[in-house]
Design a protein around this motif. Structure first.
Motif, PDB file in Angstrom:
ATOM      1  N   MET A   1       0.833  -1.201   0.000  1.00 27.45           N
ATOM      2  CA  MET A   1       0.000   0.000   0.000  1.00 27.45           C
ATOM      3  C   MET A   1       0.863   1.244   0.000  1.00 27.45           C
ATOM      4  O   MET A   1       1.852   1.312   0.718  1.00 27.45           O
ATOM      5  CB  MET A   1      -0.901  -0.004   1.253  1.00 27.45           C
ATOM      6  N   SER A   2       0.492   2.217  -0.831  1.00 27.16           N
ATOM      7  CA  SER A   2       1.233   3.475  -0.916  1.00 27.16           C
ATOM      8  C   SER A   2       0.381   4.628  -0.420  1.00 27.16           C
ATOM      9  O   SER A   2      -0.856   4.574  -0.449  1.00 27.16           O
ATOM     10  CB  SER A   2       1.645   3.748  -2.366  1.00 27.16           C
ATOM     11  N   ASN A   3       1.058   5.669   0.035  1.00 28.45           N
ATOM     12  CA  ASN A   3       0.402   6.934   0.348  1.00 28.45           C
ATOM     13  C   ASN A   3       0.519   7.833  -0.872  1.00 28.45           C
ATOM     14  O   ASN A   3       1.618   8.249  -1.236  1.00 28.45           O
ATOM     15  CB  ASN A   3       1.054   7.586   1.563  1.00 28.45           C
ATOM     16  N   ILE A   4      -0.611   8.104  -1.520  1.00 27.70           N
ATOM     17  CA  ILE A   4      -0.631   8.800  -2.798  1.00 27.70           C
ATOM     18  C   ILE A   4      -1.346  10.133  -2.633  1.00 27.70           C
ATOM     19  O   ILE A   4      -2.479  10.185  -2.145  1.00 27.70           O
ATOM     20  CB  ILE A   4      -1.340   7.952  -3.867  1.00 27.70           C
ATOM     21  N   VAL A   5      -0.702  11.209  -3.040  1.00 34.01           N
ATOM     22  CA  VAL A   5      -1.318  12.529  -3.094  1.00 34.01           C
ATOM     23  C   VAL A   5      -1.620  12.836  -4.559  1.00 34.01           C
ATOM     24  O   VAL A   5      -0.720  12.803  -5.403  1.00 34.01           O
ATOM     25  CB  VAL A   5      -0.403  13.612  -2.499  1.00 34.01           C
ATOM     26  N   VAL A   6      -2.877  13.127  -4.859  1.00 35.54           N
ATOM     27  CA  VAL A   6      -3.286  13.466  -6.220  1.00 35.54           C
ATOM     28  C   VAL A   6      -3.611  14.950  -6.273  1.00 35.54           C
ATOM     29  O   VAL A   6      -4.618  15.400  -5.721  1.00 35.54           O
ATOM     30  CB  VAL A   6      -4.508  12.646  -6.674  1.00 35.54           C
ATOM     31  N   PHE A   7      -2.748  15.714  -6.913  1.00 36.97           N
ATOM     32  CA  PHE A   7      -3.034  17.136  -7.162  1.00 36.97           C
ATOM     33  C   PHE A   7      -3.950  17.230  -8.386  1.00 36.97           C
ATOM     34  O   PHE A   7      -3.683  16.635  -9.422  1.00 36.97           O
ATOM     35  CB  PHE A   7      -1.741  17.904  -7.436  1.00 36.97           C
ATOM     36  N   GLY A   8      -5.030  18.004  -8.245  1.00 40.18           N
ATOM     37  CA  GLY A   8      -6.008  18.075  -9.332  1.00 40.18           C
ATOM     38  C   GLY A   8      -6.980  16.913  -9.282  1.00 40.18           C
ATOM     39  O   GLY A   8      -7.519  16.505 -10.312  1.00 40.18           O
ATOM     40  N   ALA A   9      -7.229  16.387  -8.088  1.00 37.77           N
ATOM     41  CA  ALA A   9      -8.069  15.201  -7.937  1.00 37.77           C
ATOM     42  C   ALA A   9      -9.520  15.444  -8.325  1.00 37.77           C
ATOM     43  O   ALA A   9     -10.268  14.484  -8.530  1.00 37.77           O
ATOM     44  CB  ALA A   9      -8.004  14.694  -6.495  1.00 37.77           C
ATOM     45  N   GLY A  10      -9.923  16.690  -8.441  1.00 37.67           N
ATOM     46  CA  GLY A  10     -11.299  16.965  -8.806  1.00 37.67           C
ATOM     47  C   GLY A  10     -11.550  16.979 -10.296  1.00 37.67           C
ATOM     48  O   GLY A  10     -12.708  17.066 -10.725  1.00 37.67           O
ATOM     49  N   GLY A  11     -10.508  16.882 -11.108  1.00 38.75           N
ATOM     50  CA  GLY A  11     -10.657  16.963 -12.550  1.00 38.75           C
ATOM     51  C   GLY A  11     -11.000  15.636 -13.202  1.00 38.75           C
ATOM     52  O   GLY A  11     -11.122  14.600 -12.548  1.00 38.75           O
ATOM     53  N   THR A  12     -11.119  15.673 -14.528  1.00 39.96           N
ATOM     54  CA  THR A  12     -11.515  14.484 -15.280  1.00 39.96           C
ATOM     55  C   THR A  12     -10.529  13.343 -15.085  1.00 39.96           C
ATOM     56  O   THR A  12     -10.922  12.198 -14.836  1.00 39.96           O
ATOM     57  CB  THR A  12     -11.619  14.815 -16.779  1.00 39.96           C
ATOM     58  N   ALA A  13      -9.243  13.627 -15.201  1.00 35.09           N
ATOM     59  CA  ALA A  13      -8.225  12.594 -15.002  1.00 35.09           C
ATOM     60  C   ALA A  13      -7.995  12.331 -13.521  1.00 35.09           C
ATOM     61  O   ALA A  13      -7.941  11.179 -13.071  1.00 35.09           O
ATOM     62  CB  ALA A  13      -6.921  13.002 -15.673  1.00 35.09           C
ATOM     63  N   GLY A  14      -7.869  13.391 -12.739  1.00 36.60           N
ATOM     64  CA  GLY A  14      -7.547  13.228 -11.330  1.00 36.60           C
ATOM     65  C   GLY A  14      -8.594  12.454 -10.557  1.00 36.60           C
ATOM     66  O   GLY A  14      -8.257  11.659  -9.669  1.00 36.60           O
ATOM     67  N   SER A  15      -9.865  12.649 -10.869  1.00 39.39           N
ATOM     68  CA  SER A  15     -10.919  11.933 -10.155  1.00 39.39           C
ATOM     69  C   SER A  15     -10.875  10.445 -10.460  1.00 39.39           C
ATOM     70  O   SER A  15     -11.113   9.603  -9.581  1.00 39.39           O
ATOM     71  CB  SER A  15     -12.297  12.506 -10.507  1.00 39.39           C
ATOM     72  N   ARG A  16     -10.531  10.106 -11.683  1.00 37.06           N
ATOM     73  CA  ARG A  16     -10.439   8.692 -12.045  1.00 37.06           C
ATOM     74  C   ARG A  16      -9.193   8.039 -11.436  1.00 37.06           C
ATOM     75  O   ARG A  16      -9.223   6.876 -11.036  1.00 37.06           O
ATOM     76  CB  ARG A  16     -10.461   8.547 -13.562  1.00 37.06           C
ATOM     77  N   ILE A  17      -8.106   8.785 -11.378  1.00 42.60           N
ATOM     78  CA  ILE A  17      -6.896   8.269 -10.731  1.00 42.60           C
ATOM     79  C   ILE A  17      -7.159   8.056  -9.240  1.00 42.60           C
ATOM     80  O   ILE A  17      -6.758   7.039  -8.659  1.00 42.60           O
ATOM     81  CB  ILE A  17      -5.716   9.226 -10.963  1.00 42.60           C
ATOM     82  N   THR A  18      -7.844   8.997  -8.616  1.00 41.74           N
ATOM     83  CA  THR A  18      -8.199   8.865  -7.206  1.00 41.74           C
ATOM     84  C   THR A  18      -9.054   7.628  -6.971  1.00 41.74           C
ATOM     85  O   THR A  18      -8.793   6.835  -6.052  1.00 41.74           O
ATOM     86  CB  THR A  18      -8.946  10.118  -6.730  1.00 41.74           C
ATOM     87  N   ALA A  19     -10.069   7.441  -7.810  1.00 41.86           N
ATOM     88  CA  ALA A  19     -10.955   6.285  -7.659  1.00 41.86           C
ATOM     89  C   ALA A  19     -10.211   4.973  -7.865  1.00 41.86           C
ATOM     90  O   ALA A  19     -10.433   3.996  -7.128  1.00 41.86           O
ATOM     91  CB  ALA A  19     -12.117   6.397  -8.641  1.00 41.86           C
ATOM     92  N   GLU A  20      -9.312   4.931  -8.849  1.00 44.13           N
ATOM     93  CA  GLU A  20      -8.547   3.712  -9.115  1.00 44.13           C
ATOM     94  C   GLU A  20      -7.618   3.401  -7.948  1.00 44.13           C
ATOM     95  O   GLU A  20      -7.456   2.233  -7.553  1.00 44.13           O
ATOM     96  CB  GLU A  20      -7.750   3.861 -10.406  1.00 44.13           C
ATOM     97  N   ALA A  21      -7.009   4.427  -7.383  1.00 42.67           N
ATOM     98  CA  ALA A  21      -6.098   4.224  -6.254  1.00 42.67           C
ATOM     99  C   ALA A  21      -6.851   3.708  -5.033  1.00 42.67           C
ATOM    100  O   ALA A  21      -6.390   2.795  -4.329  1.00 42.67           O
ATOM    101  CB  ALA A  21      -5.369   5.523  -5.921  1.00 42.67           C
ATOM    102  N   VAL A  22      -8.018   4.273  -4.758  1.00 43.80           N
ATOM    103  CA  VAL A  22      -8.844   3.805  -3.645  1.00 43.80           C
ATOM    104  C   VAL A  22      -9.285   2.365  -3.892  1.00 43.80           C
ATOM    105  O   VAL A  22      -9.262   1.520  -2.986  1.00 43.80           O
ATOM    106  CB  VAL A  22     -10.064   4.729  -3.460  1.00 43.80           C
TER     107      VAL A  22
END
Length: 213
Positions: free
Chosen positions: A1-22
């Motif tokens: 498990m990693s600790n991941i910070v997503v800058f721009g997590a509210g955007g089209t790409a960032g929200s999907r990256i956030t969801a995939e990481a979760v």
């Protein structure tokens, strides 16, 4: 498990990256400029105020992060080089700095003749400033990121859009990955898969890569 910070997590790409990481069980911090406006991210993600162009934000979030994902967009041309410059200069002062994964522009990829797609005479003017800003960010990582681990991921230059998560893609270097018809296509959902695959199994350290079907 990693600790991941997503800058721009509210955007089209960032929200999907956030969801995939979760989805994969990582600890995710969604760094956005206006947390009150972001109500659609997974409940497991911690939403905080953060600005990738602010040395203070970067410094505050660095100690808890294994990876910084840069998925910002919608700004002026200077947004992306400012982000890269801030990250590199600030993380040089951080012991064991988090790795940067920067979601870059597809127009910085190279056409068959070796020129960048953004330099084509018919490249749309409305996309030129963002493309040039992303190109400047890539140059900065390549020339100035000594001691700070980074990866720059370019989507396809044209056919990149929300769609289905298939979990399949192929990777390349500075040239787009194309299919038998010469098309380079990828969904935002599968770009998120590629980002998390790279976090979990690093294969492109201190370089740029691209992904497509």
């Amino acid at each position: 498990m990693s600790n991941i910070v997503v800058f721009g997590a509210g955007g089209t790409a960032g929200s999907r990256i956030t969801a995939e990481a979760v989805r994969r069980g990582h600890r995710v911090t969604a760094a956005v400029r206006r947390p009150e406006a972001v109500t659609y991210l997974p409940a497991e993600a911690r939403v905080v105020t953060g600005d990738v162009t602010s040395a203070r934000s970067v410094r505050e979030l660095a100690p808890e992060a294994d990876v910084f994902v840069v998925a910002v967009g919608g700004g002026e041309r200077t947004l992306w080089p400012d982000a890269a410059r801030t990250l590199v200069s600030t993380l040089r002062e951080v012991p064991d700095p988090p790795r940067i994964i920067h979601l870059g522009g597809g127009a910085t990829l190279l056409a068959p003749d070796g020129t960048r797609f953004l330099d084509a005479p018919d490249f749309p003017d409305r996309y030129r400033d963002p493309a040039l800003g992303q190109a400047e960010a890539l140059d900065l990582y390549r020339s100035a990121a000594d001691g700070v681990p980074w990866t720059y991921l370019s989507p396809p230059p044209l056919e990149f859009h929300p769609g289905e998560r298939t979990g399949r893609y192929r990777t390349g270097g500075d040239h787009p990955v194309t299919d038998a018809q010469g098309r380079s296509v990828l969904s935002y959902e599968d770009l998120a898969v590629a980002v998390l695959d790279e976090i979990e199994n690093p294969r492109h350290l201190n370089t740029r890569f691209t992904a497509a079907y």
